[in-house]
Scaffold this motif. Structure first.
Motif, PDB file in Angstrom:
ATOM      1  N   GLY A   8       0.833  -1.205   0.000  1.00 27.60           N
ATOM      2  CA  GLY A   8       0.000   0.000   0.000  1.00 27.60           C
ATOM      3  C   GLY A   8       0.864   1.250   0.000  1.00 27.60           C
ATOM      4  N   ASN A   9       0.216   2.383   0.224  1.00 28.20           N
ATOM      5  CA  ASN A   9       0.951   3.649   0.262  1.00 28.20           C
ATOM      6  C   ASN A   9       1.671   3.861   1.584  1.00 28.20           C
ATOM      7  N   VAL A  53      -0.314  -0.504  -5.032  1.00 30.04           N
ATOM      8  CA  VAL A  53      -0.806   0.799  -5.487  1.00 30.04           C
ATOM      9  C   VAL A  53       0.333   1.821  -5.437  1.00 30.04           C
ATOM     10  N   TYR A  90     -15.707   0.453 -13.512  1.00 28.22           N
ATOM     11  CA  TYR A  90     -14.829   1.404 -14.210  1.00 28.22           C
ATOM     12  C   TYR A  90     -14.767   1.051 -15.701  1.00 28.22           C
ATOM     13  N   MET A  96      -8.070   1.747 -11.775  1.00 27.04           N
ATOM     14  CA  MET A  96      -8.478   1.358 -10.425  1.00 27.04           C
ATOM     15  C   MET A  96      -7.319   0.750  -9.650  1.00 27.04           C
ATOM     16  N   GLY A  97      -7.163   1.141  -8.389  1.00 27.85           N
ATOM     17  CA  GLY A  97      -6.143   0.557  -7.531  1.00 27.85           C
ATOM     18  C   GLY A  97      -6.312  -0.952  -7.449  1.00 27.85           C
ATOM     19  N   ARG A 100      -8.163  -2.427  -4.453  1.00 23.51           N
ATOM     20  CA  ARG A 100      -9.632  -2.372  -4.414  1.00 23.51           C
ATOM     21  C   ARG A 100     -10.232  -3.581  -5.123  1.00 23.51           C
ATOM     22  N   ASP A 119     -12.040  -0.061   2.748  1.00 19.45           N
ATOM     23  CA  ASP A 119     -10.617  -0.273   3.009  1.00 19.45           C
ATOM     24  C   ASP A 119     -10.063   1.012   3.614  1.00 19.45           C
ATOM     25  N   GLY A 121      -7.267   2.534   4.742  1.00 24.11           N
ATOM     26  CA  GLY A 121      -5.802   2.576   4.741  1.00 24.11           C
ATOM     27  C   GLY A 121      -5.316   4.007   4.645  1.00 24.11           C
ATOM     28  N   SER A 122      -4.246   4.234   3.902  1.00 23.77           N
ATOM     29  CA  SER A 122      -3.711   5.594   3.714  1.00 23.77           C
ATOM     30  C   SER A 122      -4.814   6.482   3.171  1.00 23.77           C
ATOM     31  N   ILE A 140     -13.449   7.481  -2.896  1.00 25.09           N
ATOM     32  CA  ILE A 140     -12.072   7.551  -2.383  1.00 25.09           C
ATOM     33  C   ILE A 140     -11.991   8.797  -1.499  1.00 25.09           C
TER      34      ILE A 140
HETATM   35  C1  LIG Z   1      -7.234   4.802  -3.514  1.00 28.10           C
HETATM   36  C2  LIG Z   1      -5.878   4.214  -3.198  1.00 28.10           C
HETATM   37  C3  LIG Z   1      -4.868   5.324  -3.053  1.00 28.10           C
HETATM   38  C4  LIG Z   1      -5.964   3.448  -1.871  1.00 28.10           C
HETATM   39  O1  LIG Z   1      -4.691   2.932  -1.564  1.00 28.10           O
HETATM   40  P1  LIG Z   1      -4.162   2.673  -0.060  1.00 28.10           P
HETATM   41  O2  LIG Z   1      -4.810   3.651   0.831  1.00 28.10           O
HETATM   42  O3  LIG Z   1      -4.638   1.277   0.305  1.00 28.10           O
HETATM   43  O4  LIG Z   1      -2.688   2.744  -0.073  1.00 28.10           O
HETATM   44  C5  LIG Z   1      -5.446   3.164  -4.281  1.00 28.10           C
HETATM   45  O5  LIG Z   1      -6.438   2.197  -4.445  1.00 28.10           O
HETATM   46  C6  LIG Z   1      -5.150   3.834  -5.593  1.00 28.10           C
HETATM   47  O6  LIG Z   1      -4.087   4.363  -5.806  1.00 28.10           O
HETATM   48  N1  LIG Z   1      -6.132   3.799  -6.535  1.00 28.10           N
HETATM   49  C7  LIG Z   1      -6.010   4.385  -7.848  1.00 28.10           C
HETATM   50  C8  LIG Z   1      -7.195   5.235  -8.168  1.00 28.10           C
HETATM   51  C9  LIG Z   1      -8.517   4.472  -8.233  1.00 28.10           C
HETATM   52  O7  LIG Z   1      -8.689   3.402  -7.599  1.00 28.10           O
HETATM   53  O8  LIG Z   1      -9.407   4.957  -8.958  1.00 28.10           O
END
Ligand SMILES: CC(C)(COP(=O)(O)O)[C@@H](O)C(=O)NCCC(=O)O
Ligand SMILES: Nc1ncnc2c1ncn2[C@@H]1O[C@H](COP(=O)(O)OP(=O)(O)O)[C@@H](O)[C@H]1O
Ligand SMILES: [K+]
Length: 243
Positions: A8-9, A53, A90, A96-97, A100, A119, A121-122, A140
């Motif tokens: 993850g981030n 991601v 999508y 998309m991450g 997800r 989720d 997370g970050s 998000i």
């Molecule tokens: C939304 C997120 C930053 C969540 O990542 P995380 O918090 O788990 O590190 C990741 O799923 C991401 O980079 N997604 C890309 C954009 C999207 O899902 O539309």
């Protein structure tokens, strides 16, 4: 043995499995090298499957340092348009991450009556999937640490010690206003997801990520699934291996 990685981030999570199940799991650090604290049986790893991601630069660094760690082939898994009856909302699934999609697929395997995945997370992501396996879309939002950091960095007169409270009463000091405010906002999100789930007829709410237990503490009537990304990743890897 297979090594699964969810990068993850904020944190890198890993999980070592053989045919019979999980042998070891833990967190890791990725700087110049990847450090998977506590990982044993390195020479017995036959393949590595990754959901990440991270930026492309960090992904390349991860791939290079995994190659130093052990000679097993590394495969990165990404979001897909459809799998096993689950369909992504999508039009451009590459955006998309991966986390997800893997969390949604993990949930889909055992929840066929419609569900929401949170989720925390970050960033916090919310995704809705109906009983037909159709992803209805999602949200998000900034994660809790991200919000704390932005208040610390971008507001000149907000001084406070971040505290993870579940208290939501109106604050009477900067610290209370910020800390209760974050709990109050998270609680509002929880209520919103629950109300959406009722409206959309989604039976289950699954929650994962570093702040998942905090959302349960704030009253979320959902189930905690710390390994939801691994559940999806593991299944996809096995399905692809069997052709
Ligand atoms: C939304 C997120 C930053 C969540 O990542 P995380 O918090 O788990 O590190 C990741 O799923 C991401 O980079 N997604 C890309 C954009 C999207 O899902 O539309
Ligand atoms: N030991 C920890 N280290 C970092 N973040 C933690 C820790 N424990 C809880 N958290 C919370 O979990 C969030 C990160 O969750 P995680 O699921 O690991 O994120 P990601 O998948 O984005 O790397 C942080 O924003 C923080 O609020
Ligand atoms: K997340």
């Amino acid at each position: 043995m297979k090594l699964f990685i969810d990068a993850g981030n904020t944190r890198l999570k890993w999980c070592l499995e053989d045919g019979g199940g999980v042998i070891q799991s833990g967190t890791g650090i990725l700087d110049e090298q990847v450090h998977l604290e506590g990982l044993e049986y390195r020479s017995e790893i036959s393949a590595i499957a990754v959901s990440t991601v991270a930026s492309e630069a960090r992904r390349e660094q991860l791939a290079a340092s995994l190659a130093d760690l052990c000679p097993a082939p590394v495969r990165f898994y990404w979001a897909e348009a459809t799998r096993g009856g689950l369909r992504n909302a999508y039009p451009d699934v590459a955006r998309m991450g991966a986390d997800r999609w893997h969390a949604m697929y993990g949930a889909w395997l055992s929840h066929k009556s419609g569900f929401a995945v949170i989720d925390a997370g970050s960033a916090v992501t919310v995704d809705y999937v109906d009983a037909r396996g159709q992803h209805l879309g999602g949200y998000i939002l900034p994660g809790l640490r991200m919000m704390v950091r932005s208040l610390q960095n971008d507001a000149a007169r907000i001084w406070f010690d971040p505290e993870q409270v579940l208290e939501t009463a109106p604050g009477k000091s900067t610290g209370e206003c910020v800390n209760h405010g974050l709990a109050w906002l998270s609680g509002a999100m929880v209520e919103r997801v629950q109300s959406d789930a009722r409206t959309l007829g989604l039976k289950d709410i699954l929650v994962t990520g570093g702040d998942a237990d905090r959302l349960i503490g704030l009253g979320l009537s959902g189930t905690l699934h710390p390994d939801l990304v691994f559940a999806g990743l593991r299944a996809i890897d096995a399905e692809d291996a069997s052709g």
